[in-house]
Design a protein around this motif. Sequence first.
Motif, PDB file in Angstrom:
ATOM      1  N   VAL A  24       0.855  -1.181   0.000  1.00 36.42           N
ATOM      2  CA  VAL A  24       0.000   0.000   0.000  1.00 36.42           C
ATOM      3  C   VAL A  24       0.894   1.236   0.000  1.00 36.42           C
ATOM      4  O   VAL A  24       1.591   1.512   0.971  1.00 36.42           O
ATOM      5  N   LEU A  25       0.861   1.985  -1.100  1.00 34.60           N
ATOM      6  CA  LEU A  25       1.638   3.215  -1.200  1.00 34.60           C
ATOM      7  C   LEU A  25       0.890   4.357  -0.536  1.00 34.60           C
ATOM      8  O   LEU A  25      -0.302   4.543  -0.762  1.00 34.60           O
ATOM      9  N   GLY A  26       1.605   5.131   0.270  1.00 27.15           N
ATOM     10  CA  GLY A  26       0.995   6.304   0.880  1.00 27.15           C
ATOM     11  C   GLY A  26       0.766   7.408  -0.142  1.00 27.15           C
ATOM     12  O   GLY A  26       1.221   7.329  -1.285  1.00 27.15           O
ATOM     13  N   TYR A  31       7.714  10.482  -5.148  1.00 27.54           N
ATOM     14  CA  TYR A  31       9.156  10.468  -5.404  1.00 27.54           C
ATOM     15  C   TYR A  31       9.693   9.042  -5.478  1.00 27.54           C
ATOM     16  O   TYR A  31      10.595   8.744  -6.270  1.00 27.54           O
ATOM     17  N   LEU A  32       9.134   8.144  -4.642  1.00 22.55           N
ATOM     18  CA  LEU A  32       9.595   6.757  -4.613  1.00 22.55           C
ATOM     19  C   LEU A  32       9.255   6.046  -5.916  1.00 22.55           C
ATOM     20  O   LEU A  32      10.082   5.339  -6.491  1.00 22.55           O
ATOM     21  N   ARG A  36      12.203   4.776  -8.575  1.00 20.46           N
ATOM     22  CA  ARG A  36      12.367   3.338  -8.774  1.00 20.46           C
ATOM     23  C   ARG A  36      11.949   2.865 -10.166  1.00 20.46           C
ATOM     24  O   ARG A  36      12.400   1.813 -10.619  1.00 20.46           O
ATOM     25  N   LEU A  37      11.085   3.630 -10.830  1.00 16.45           N
ATOM     26  CA  LEU A  37      10.571   3.176 -12.124  1.00 16.45           C
ATOM     27  C   LEU A  37      11.107   3.965 -13.312  1.00 16.45           C
ATOM     28  O   LEU A  37      10.884   3.577 -14.464  1.00 16.45           O
ATOM     29  N   ASN A  38      11.793   5.054 -13.061  1.00 17.09           N
ATOM     30  CA  ASN A  38      12.247   5.928 -14.142  1.00 17.09           C
ATOM     31  C   ASN A  38      13.086   5.177 -15.176  1.00 17.09           C
ATOM     32  O   ASN A  38      12.805   5.214 -16.384  1.00 17.09           O
ATOM     33  N   ARG A  39      14.116   4.479 -14.741  1.00 11.93           N
ATOM     34  CA  ARG A  39      15.012   3.767 -15.651  1.00 11.93           C
ATOM     35  C   ARG A  39      14.277   2.635 -16.370  1.00 11.93           C
ATOM     36  O   ARG A  39      14.433   2.441 -17.576  1.00 11.93           O
ATOM     37  N   LEU A  40      13.464   1.904 -15.644  1.00 12.47           N
ATOM     38  CA  LEU A  40      12.732   0.788 -16.220  1.00 12.47           C
ATOM     39  C   LEU A  40      11.803   1.270 -17.332  1.00 12.47           C
ATOM     40  O   LEU A  40      11.708   0.650 -18.397  1.00 12.47           O
ATOM     41  N   MET A  41      11.126   2.381 -17.111  1.00 10.99           N
ATOM     42  CA  MET A  41      10.203   2.918 -18.112  1.00 10.99           C
ATOM     43  C   MET A  41      10.947   3.423 -19.345  1.00 10.99           C
ATOM     44  O   MET A  41      10.510   3.224 -20.476  1.00 10.99           O
ATOM     45  N   LYS A  42      12.076   4.051 -19.128  1.00 10.80           N
ATOM     46  CA  LYS A  42      12.883   4.515 -20.263  1.00 10.80           C
ATOM     47  C   LYS A  42      13.355   3.333 -21.102  1.00 10.80           C
ATOM     48  O   LYS A  42      13.299   3.367 -22.336  1.00 10.80           O
ATOM     49  N   ASP A  43      13.807   2.284 -20.426  1.00 15.76           N
ATOM     50  CA  ASP A  43      14.299   1.105 -21.131  1.00 15.76           C
ATOM     51  C   ASP A  43      13.201   0.415 -21.946  1.00 15.76           C
ATOM     52  O   ASP A  43      13.481  -0.262 -22.941  1.00 15.76           O
ATOM     53  N   ASN A  44      11.950   0.574 -21.535  1.00  9.17           N
ATOM     54  CA  ASN A  44      10.833  -0.068 -22.228  1.00  9.17           C
ATOM     55  C   ASN A  44      10.009   0.917 -23.062  1.00  9.17           C
ATOM     56  O   ASN A  44       8.917   0.569 -23.531  1.00  9.17           O
TER      57      ASN A  44
END
Length: 274
Positions: A24-26, A31-32, A36-44
Motif C-alpha cells: 500500500v503506497l501512501g 518520489y519513490l 524506482r521506475l524511471n530507468r525501467l520505463m525509459k528502457d521499455n
Amino acid sequence: MTASFSPDEYKNFQIFLEKACGIVLGENKHYLVSSRLNRLMKDNNIPTLQELVNTLNKSMSSALRTKVIEAMTTNETLWFRDTYPFQVLSQTIYEEYKSQKKNSIRIWSAACSSGQEPYSISMITDEYSKKTPGFRVDVTATDISQEILTAAKLAKYDALALARGLSEERKRQYFSPVGDQWQVNANIRSRVNFREVNLLQSYASLGKFDAIFCRNVLIYFSAESKTDILNRMADSLNPRGFLMLGASESIAQYCDRFEMVRASTGVVYRLKGY
C-alpha cells in the motif's frame, strides 16, 4: 517518465500495486515511484505512468510486471536486525522445544529479501546446536522477488553489506572470502531453502512451521490484507507455534489467534490453544 504525474495516474498505480503484491503506497510516495521506475520505463519506451499501468493490467504474468514489482519491493535488511528476536529464538523458542524433547523444527522467514534474516537464523542455530547436539532446524525463506532470491541463494555480500549488523567474530566464523566479496559458509547455507512466495497467495505448499519470522513486512499492507495474512500464517503454524514480528508492529487489531509472550529480551507471539 517525468518526476511528476497526475493524481489519477498515481492512484491507478497504487491500485495496481496493492492488487499485485499487497503493498500500500501512501499519498506522499510520488518520489519513490519516480525514482524506482524511471530507468525501467525509459528502457521499455513507456512515456507515462498511466501507460505503464495500462500495459501491466493487460498481462498478469509479463516480465515487465515482475520487474515493476521487484523495483517497488523494499529490500532493506541487515544482519541480526534488532538483536532481540534472535535472542528470543535461542533463549526462549529453542529452549521451549528442547524441553519438549522436540529436536527437529521448521522456521519460515517471510519476505527474506537478500538473505540476511534466514542466514542469521542459521548462524544462531549453529551456535545453539553446539550446546545442544542433535538439535535440527530447517529454514524456509521466501520473497516475492525472484531477482532478490537469486542473490540470496548465492549468499555473497560486499564489505558494506557485512558491516550492517554482523560482528567481526561471526564474519570470521561463518564467511569465506570470494574475490572482493564474502560468502556464507556452506554449512550455514545448507540449512536454508529459498522459495518464491507472494504473501497474498496460498502458503499451503510450504507445509507447517514451528516458528515464523514476519518482521517489518505487515507495515506495507492494508488492514484487510494484514488480517488475511496473519490468519493464514496462524494456519501455517503447528500447535502453539511462535510468530515474530517487527519491533514496531502489533497484531492486536488484526488477528485474535495469538497471545503475547514477554521473554526476558523481547516480545514474541504464540498461537493460542493447547
